[in-house]
Design an enzyme around this catalytic site. Structure first.
Site, PDB file in Angstrom:
ATOM      1  N   LYS B  75     -45.809 -37.384 -75.209  1.00  0.00           N
ATOM      2  CA  LYS B  75     -45.781 -36.797 -75.664  1.00  0.00           C
ATOM      3  C   LYS B  75     -45.429 -36.162 -76.772  1.00  0.00           C
ATOM      4  O   LYS B  75     -44.271 -36.035 -76.265  1.00  0.00           O
ATOM      5  CB  LYS B  75     -46.903 -35.425 -74.310  1.00  0.00           C
ATOM      6  N   SER B 150     -53.361 -30.379 -72.481  1.00  0.00           N
ATOM      7  CA  SER B 150     -53.328 -30.255 -73.909  1.00  0.00           C
ATOM      8  C   SER B 150     -52.447 -31.940 -74.057  1.00  0.00           C
ATOM      9  O   SER B 150     -52.523 -32.156 -74.735  1.00  0.00           O
ATOM     10  CB  SER B 150     -51.890 -29.994 -74.300  1.00  0.00           C
ATOM     11  N   SER B 174     -52.130 -29.194 -68.154  1.00  0.00           N
ATOM     12  CA  SER B 174     -51.948 -29.712 -69.304  1.00  0.00           C
ATOM     13  C   SER B 174     -51.712 -31.069 -68.738  1.00  0.00           C
ATOM     14  O   SER B 174     -51.717 -32.204 -69.851  1.00  0.00           O
ATOM     15  CB  SER B 174     -51.280 -29.484 -70.427  1.00  0.00           C
TER      16      SER B 174
END
Ligand SMILES: [Zn+2]
Lengths: 100, 474, 475
Positions: B75, B150, B174
């Site tokens: 990420k 996210s 997330s």
């Protein structure tokens, strides 16, 4: 439209947060923040007077490191990241006021 | 698509090589990344060098570690030396960290090959990746729908078979929410189990790094590598990494599992059906299912949307155009900071910064932030009471299957409600995971959520494995 | 300066001291004054995204030592973030202790017997340093600024006094006494000129018996002299303003040492909203009894006690001797005095030699063992060395070490023998019968005449006391 926060308050908050809002944005954020804060008022349905606040879920205390010097970053690498640098320092435009 | 466990075994045995596994990954990325917008940066040269290093060490007879030669997606809010790290924000565009996040050090030490940085909602604020400054990622199962957020890019990387593993971060759901929407296992570990050093902070008291994978065993494998004390993080638990993989097949016989009404009430019917079916499957495997109500959980959304923005407003102050990242020129330093932040942050980030600034400001602290901290106490106590009665909790991960682009962008509150089932455990600091179980509308996956008390990851994996088998993935 | 009758100043001081740790408060960067700019920086103190602070144990020890020396209560504490945007602050917030400081309460007793209460002594991190380009080099009028983050994250303790100080002289004494304490704890080097200690003064005035007036804060005073002058000026300014019918505005003021006046720096604004909240990256600090006991055991005695112990060695000390004692304590050199007192019972000469000769070359005291010092002073006390010779010997040992007896011998100081002195005195008596007669009749001033003559003949090798003894023996 919610009355949880006024347009002036939103403008003041934006200044505190170093953000510039257009008039349209001010309107939009006033409404949106109002709705969120309105929702947050459901917390007031509870009597929380005697509840101790919890800022952190982590129960461990006294986390310390020994006073040992470790290598610092290479200055050139760091200054290469800077938008502006001069004389091995980070350069900024003029500062208008003293630090608090 | 091979599991990470299989890849590592093959690479170690010589049946495959790190280089071969990487090239397979790179070819899928080349094929699908343009369409799905999963990776913001693919580090082809670095990954090839890392894979070659793994292969060389294997040729040398070295013990390469449990993730030998496994390509992994990162990420883009995790710092990796020299690799552009943006948080999907214009304010950090072009910034290359001079240091590694602890989790990067650990996966590389375990033989994994980081292949690149995945898209996310800007600064991890969002539930769809629609808040990325670099465009949304698409759900590989239906590119007209969001992958969730996210950590949507990391979920899409695994769901599209680019990699078998990826790293995400979970502040209010997330990892678990995109895992559910993309049909993956996603884990939010106990607060402090995984070092946050090098994770670009959204809300420090809530953030945790965790794994995505297709199988339960792969997530256990990766979490074992990630976990364990880190002296660079004051909020890192003091103990070494727990044994997880060894417990994946422990089953749930004799376990008491609470089916929590507040963790699926209001979800779509398909989701509620899936949760009830999961309860039945767990009962079938020997667990005792207990119906529970934890009314305090209904207040957690409000508390979360004050606490997380409050911390974020302070965490994101440093993006001021002085030391790194974007600078928009102006005559004086205050004007420069304002111009930089105004140009550099997207609408959702600004909204949360303002919300948090307001919640902490003089005159409102007690009514908002202070009140939210008290609700946090109630949440922690309520979970603790529940765990006196049961070993684990069961609920939904999300209210619905993956939604279409634009469906919730107009109304922030509608988007926030997506997190209603995942938020409570972040407030409590407890672990939870999402595991795919059955499908819903249009054949899209549904995730069910398992929650446990602090340090109960092994038990969570065992229960998730039971559901995985029951769902037809032996 | 005095304020007009019936006016009184009310002063509280906030003293920031940097701690003498090796590394910074929350990272392993070197805590060092004078390094090349931006060479002591890392992801943590530079506030890079993703970095996290970890507290330095030694800083906690120093903070507790300071608290113990000030009779504070050591309590469980937390770290907060003080949020404000400023370029010398790398995270745009400062980590500081807020509602729960490590040390609360306490007091400091001054040598004049007055007591100043301590409200708190808490830990926080220092900011970086800006250099201003263009204009006069000061912030105002500069075109741009350059920031060095070497100091950013250096550990500070801020000691906040109660509003108990009533004169600029008392403020100065408090600051000096506090400085002595900080040095004694080992927490600070007390180097005002390097900015390792800085003073902020909160000054208000009131007519006697009236409630406190509006206060102004004078920021960043960096010498004891500036502190005293600035407070004097500011109190008088406020009295004049009020007597002229004006009002004092709450503001931060700057002291200009050259102009000798304070001026407005910034007016307190509504915008000063620091949004303090607990830093979620740090955990509670609650040193247990064992930790506190360990710190307390390592604490050396404070200046007041040490001063008392030295003064007790002096018989009816004069003001000049008390001043000398102050120098001895300030420099932490009283072990020399104690050593002499133990050896000979008379500390007066030792105090003088430490306050003068040792103080003049304090960087080299490591070259001077207490044994060497005792030996030199005893030689002087016994009349084997003159004062001039003793000073020379001390200077020599300080500069390059060595044995004082050997040095005295090599310089030819080693004794003008009693015989030689006796015959010199005898010949002088013969040569100056009138003076001798007057001395015998009780004119003690003439002793000095004879001493001078002996010194001249012996090129300073004689000891005054020994000469007097010779004279008296023949009287
Ligand atoms: Zn540092």
């Amino acid at each position: 439209m919610s009355d949880a926060i006024s347009r002036d308050e939103v403008a003041k908050v934006a200044r505190l947060a170093r953000l510039i809002l257009s008039d349209t944005e001010l309107d939009i954020y006033t409404e949106q923040l109002g709705l969120i804060l309105e929702h947050a008022r459901d917390m007031n349905s509870l009597d929380l007077a005697d509840v101790i606040p919890t800022a952190h879920p982590f129960g461990v205390t006294n986390v310390v490191r020994e006073d040992v010097v470790t290598p610092s970053l290479d200055r050139d690498t760091v200054l290469a990241m800077a938008p502006d640098a001069q004389d091995h320092r980070f350069a900024v435009p003029r500062i208008l006021g003293e630090a608090p | 698509m091979k599991s990470a466990t299989q890849i590592a075994a093959d690479v170690r045995s010589g049946a495959s090589s790190a280089a071969a596994e990487l090239e397979r990954t790179l070819s899928v990325i080349a094929e699908r990344n343009e369409e799905l917008n999963v990776f913001l940066h693919v580090d082809i040269d670095g990954a090839r060098a890392a894979a070659a290093d793994v292969d060389a060490r294997i040729a040398n007879g070295d013990n390469v570690g449990p993730l030998a030669g496994v390509p992994i997606a990162i990420k883009d809010n995790l710092c990796q030396v020299g690799i552009p790290t943006t948080c999907s924000s214009k304010i950090l565009e072009g910034w290359r960290p001079p240091y590694n996040a602890t989790v990067i050090e650990r996966i590389v030490a375990a033989g994994a090959v980081p292949v690149g940085k995945t898209n996310l909602d800007e600064f991890a604020m969002g539930s769809s990746t629609e808040n990325s400054a670099f465009g949304p990622s698409r759900n590989p199962l239906d590119p007209t729908r969001v992958p969730g957020g996210s950590s949507g890019g990391s979920a899409a990387a695994v769901a599209s078979n680019m990699t078998s593993l990826s790293l995400g971060s979970d502040t209010g759901g997330s990892i678990r929410q995109p895992a559910a929407l993309c049909g993956l296992v996603g884990v939010k570990p106990t607060y402090g189990l995984v070092s946050r050093y090098g994770l670009i902070a959204f809300a420090s008291s809530l953030d945790q790094i965790g794994p995505f994978s297709k199988t339960v065993a792969d997530s256990a494998l990766l979490l074992e590598v990630l976990a364990g004390h880190d002296p660079k993080d004051s909020t890192s638990l003091p103990e070494a990494s727990p044994s997880l993989v060894a417990h994946v097949n422990d089953g749930v016989a004799g376990q008491r599992i609470g089916l929590v009404r507040e963790l699926f009430d209001g979800a779509d019917e398909s989701v509620v059906t899936a949760v009830r079916a999961a309860a039945a499957a767990l009962r079938e495997a020997g667990a005792k299912i207990v119906d529970l109500s934890i009314p305090e959980l209904e207040l957690t959304l409000s508390a979360y949307y004050l606490i997380a923005p409050a911390e974020a407003s302070s965490n994101l102050a440093r993006y001021d155009g002085v030391r790194y990242g974007l600078r928009v020129k102006a005559d004086d330093v205050t004007a420069m900071m304002e111009a930089t932040r105004t140009a550099g942050f997207g609408a959702e980030v600004k909204r949360r910064i303002m919300l948090g600034t307001y919640a902490l400001s003089a005159g409102y602290y007690d009514a908002y932030y202070g009140q939210a901290l008290k609700v946090r106490t109630l949440t922690i106590n309520a979970f603790a009471r529940a765990y006196e009665q049961v070993d684990l909790l069961l609920g939904a991960t999300t209210p619905s299957v993956a939604f279409k682009f634009g469906a919730k962008t107009a109304d922030p509150m509608a988007m926030y409600l997506n997190d209603v089932f995942t938020i409570p455990t972040n407030l409590a600091g407890d672990p939870a995971l999402s595991v795919p179980f059955t499908t819903g509308e249009e054949g899209l996956p549904i995730g069910v959520q398992l929650l446990g008390p602090g340090r109960s990851e092994a038990r969570l994996f065992a229960a998730a494995r039971v559901l995985e088998i029951a769902d037809g993935r032996p | 300066m005095t304020l007009p009758d019936d006016w009184e100043m009310v002063v509280g001081l906030e003293v920031h001291t940097e701690l003498l740790t090796k590394s910074k408060l929350f990272c392993g960067c070197q805590n060092h004054f004078g390094s090349e700019p931006n060479t002591n920086i890392c992801p943590v103190c530079l506030g890079l995204p993703g970095s996290l602070p970890v507290l330095n144990r030694e800083a906690v020890d120093f903070a507790m030592r300071i608290g113990m020396a000030l009779h504070s209560t050591i309590a469980p504490s937390t770290f907060h973030r003080k949020n404000y945007f400023y370029p010398d602050q790398s995270k745009d917030y400062q980590i500081s202790q807020y509602d729960l400081p490590i040390n609360s309460g306490g007091y400091l007793d001054l040598p004049d017997g007055s007591r100043v209460s301590i409200e708190r002594a808490h830990m926080e991190e220092d900011t970086g340093k800006s250099t201003h380009l263009g204009g006069s080099g000061r912030l105002a009028g500069a075109d741009s600024s350059l920031v060095d983050y070497n100091r950013c994250g250096v550990p500070l303790v801020e000691i906040v006094s109660g509003p108990d100080i009533r004169s600029s002289a008392q403020a100065r004494t408090y600051a000096a006494e506090l400085r002595g304490i900080l040095i004694a704890t080992g927490a600070s080097d007390g180097r005002l000129e390097e900015g390792s200690m800085r003073f902020d003064a909160n000054v208000s005035v009131r007519r006697s018996g009236q409630p406190f007036g509006t206060r102004c804060e004078i920021k960043n005073l960096n010498s004891l002299r500036s502190l005293q002058r600035a407070i004097e000026y500011e109190a008088l300014r406020q009295v004049e303003l009020l007597e002229g019918g004006g009002v004092v505005r709450q503001e931060t003021r700057h002291w200009d040492e050259n102009l000798g006046e304070t001026s407005t720096l910034r007016v307190k604004e509504d915008a000063d909203d620091y949004r303090y909240f607990r830093d979620p990256d740090l955990v509670d600090l609650a040193p247990d009894q064992a930790w506190q006991d360990r710190v307390r055991a390592a604490l050396s005695p404070m200046p007041a006690q040490r001063r008392g112990e030295v003064v007790a060695l002096l018989r009816e000390p004069s003001d000049a001797q008390l001043d000398a004692v102050e120098v001895v304590i300030d420099l932490g050199l009283e072990k020399y005095v104690h050593a002499v007192a133990d050896a000979s019972g008379d500390a007066g000469l030792a105090v003088a030699r430490v306050a003068n000769e040792l103080a003049a070359d304090v960087d080299h005291v490591a070259n001077l063992s207490t044994e060497s010092f005792v030996a030199t002073v005893l030689m002087e006390q016994r009349g084997e060395l003159s004062a001039t010779q003793a000073k020379t010997v001390l200077g020599e040992v300080l500069a390059s070490g060595g044995d004082p007896h050997a040095i005295a011998a090599s310089k030819g100081f080693e004794q003008l023998s009693a015989d030689t002195l006796g015959s010199t005195v005898a010949s002088l008596i013969d040569a100056h019968p009138d003076e001798w007669q007057r001395y015998r009749e009780g004119d003690e001033k003439l002793a000095q005449f004879f001493i001078g003559q002996v010194m001249k003949l012996t090129r300073g090798q004689a000891n005054g006391k020994a000469v007097i003894a010779e004279l008296q023996a023949r009287r």
